[in-house]
Every structure is written in C-alpha cells, then in structure tokens.
Design a protein around this motif. Sequence first.
Motif, mmCIF file in Angstrom:
data_model
loop_
_atom_site.group_PDB
_atom_site.id
_atom_site.type_symbol
_atom_site.label_atom_id
_atom_site.label_comp_id
_atom_site.label_asym_id
_atom_site.label_seq_id
_atom_site.Cartn_x
_atom_site.Cartn_y
_atom_site.Cartn_z
ATOM 1 N N UNK A 9 81.975 52.170 54.225
ATOM 2 C CA UNK A 9 80.591 51.850 54.569
ATOM 3 C C UNK A 9 79.652 52.389 53.510
ATOM 4 N N UNK A 10 79.898 53.597 53.055
ATOM 5 C CA UNK A 10 79.063 54.214 52.023
ATOM 6 C C UNK A 10 79.101 53.390 50.732
ATOM 7 N N UNK A 11 80.304 52.952 50.343
ATOM 8 C CA UNK A 11 80.442 52.128 49.135
ATOM 9 C C UNK A 11 79.723 50.794 49.280
ATOM 10 N N UNK A 12 79.794 50.196 50.463
ATOM 11 C CA UNK A 12 79.123 48.914 50.697
ATOM 12 C C UNK A 12 77.613 49.076 50.589
ATOM 13 N N UNK A 13 77.078 50.154 51.139
ATOM 14 C CA UNK A 13 75.642 50.405 51.075
ATOM 15 C C UNK A 13 75.214 50.627 49.641
ATOM 16 N N UNK A 14 75.973 51.436 48.908
ATOM 17 C CA UNK A 14 75.644 51.705 47.510
ATOM 18 C C UNK A 14 75.711 50.438 46.672
ATOM 19 N N UNK A 15 76.725 49.617 46.874
ATOM 20 C CA UNK A 15 76.848 48.393 46.080
ATOM 21 C C UNK A 15 75.750 47.408 46.462
ATOM 22 N N UNK A 16 75.347 47.389 47.727
ATOM 23 C CA UNK A 16 74.258 46.513 48.152
ATOM 24 C C UNK A 16 72.961 46.927 47.480
ATOM 25 N N UNK A 19 73.189 45.908 43.799
ATOM 26 C CA UNK A 19 73.039 44.476 43.573
ATOM 27 C C UNK A 19 71.594 44.052 43.807
ATOM 28 N N UNK A 20 70.942 44.652 44.783
ATOM 29 C CA UNK A 20 69.534 44.339 45.040
ATOM 30 C C UNK A 20 68.684 44.752 43.840
ATOM 31 N N UNK A 21 68.980 45.934 43.313
ATOM 32 C CA UNK A 21 68.245 46.435 42.146
ATOM 33 C C UNK A 21 68.471 45.521 40.935
ATOM 34 N N UNK A 22 69.720 45.094 40.750
ATOM 35 C CA UNK A 22 70.018 44.235 39.602
ATOM 36 C C UNK A 22 69.346 42.866 39.738
ATOM 37 N N UNK A 23 69.110 42.422 40.964
ATOM 38 C CA UNK A 23 68.397 41.162 41.163
ATOM 39 C C UNK A 23 66.908 41.316 40.903
ATOM 40 N N UNK A 24 66.375 42.509 41.158
ATOM 41 C CA UNK A 24 64.943 42.734 40.985
ATOM 42 C C UNK A 24 64.552 43.005 39.525
ATOM 43 N N UNK A 25 65.449 43.589 38.756
ATOM 44 C CA UNK A 25 65.118 43.962 37.380
ATOM 45 C C UNK A 25 64.607 42.804 36.525
ATOM 46 N N UNK A 67 57.571 42.790 52.180
ATOM 47 C CA UNK A 67 58.751 43.624 51.942
ATOM 48 C C UNK A 67 59.307 43.395 50.535
ATOM 49 N N UNK A 68 59.380 42.137 50.111
ATOM 50 C CA UNK A 68 59.858 41.828 48.757
ATOM 51 C C UNK A 68 58.947 42.452 47.709
ATOM 52 N N UNK A 69 57.659 42.298 47.907
ATOM 53 C CA UNK A 69 56.707 42.857 46.951
ATOM 54 C C UNK A 69 56.788 44.378 46.919
ATOM 55 N N UNK A 70 56.913 44.997 48.066
ATOM 56 C CA UNK A 70 57.023 46.454 48.107
ATOM 57 C C UNK A 70 58.302 46.932 47.439
#
Length: 85
Positions: A9-16, A19-25, A67-70
Amino acid sequence: REKEKTEQTKRMIESDGTSKRSKLLPILPELVDSLSFLFTSQRKGVLMRSELLEKLRDSSKAPLSDEDLLDRLNLLSELVPEWIS
C-alpha cells in the motif's frame, strides 16, 4: 502478511504521488506564464486565493477544477518556494 500489505500500500501511494507529479511537471511552464501575465496585468503583488483560482480557471485552455489548480500551485511552491508564498 499484514506487513506485506502495508508495504505494498505504501509503495502504491508513493508511486501514485510520483506519477501525479510527473504529469504536472510539463504543465508548470504554462502556469508560470499565466501567473506572470495575471499579476502583471492586474498590477498587484498579491491576490486572494479565490480570485487567483477563478482567473486561472478562466484563462486555462482546458477545464480545471480548483483541486487541479491547487495541486499545480502546491507543486510550483515546492519547486520554487521563494516565488509563491
């Protein structure tokens, strides 16, 4: 088994989060341009959060939630903390 589930679960949260950060960059340069234009055109150094979100939402090419903007603003503040406070 509980320990394995916890670790998984911890790994899934970290990878999520990663991936979210990599999409926002890749989107951040557009946000920086919008913010720069917004503050220059308003001739203000400070805007209320609600006003800022409204203006960013209106100027965005794609429909965005608060939420997206924040999320984008929070990432920008992590990367360039002296730029946003």
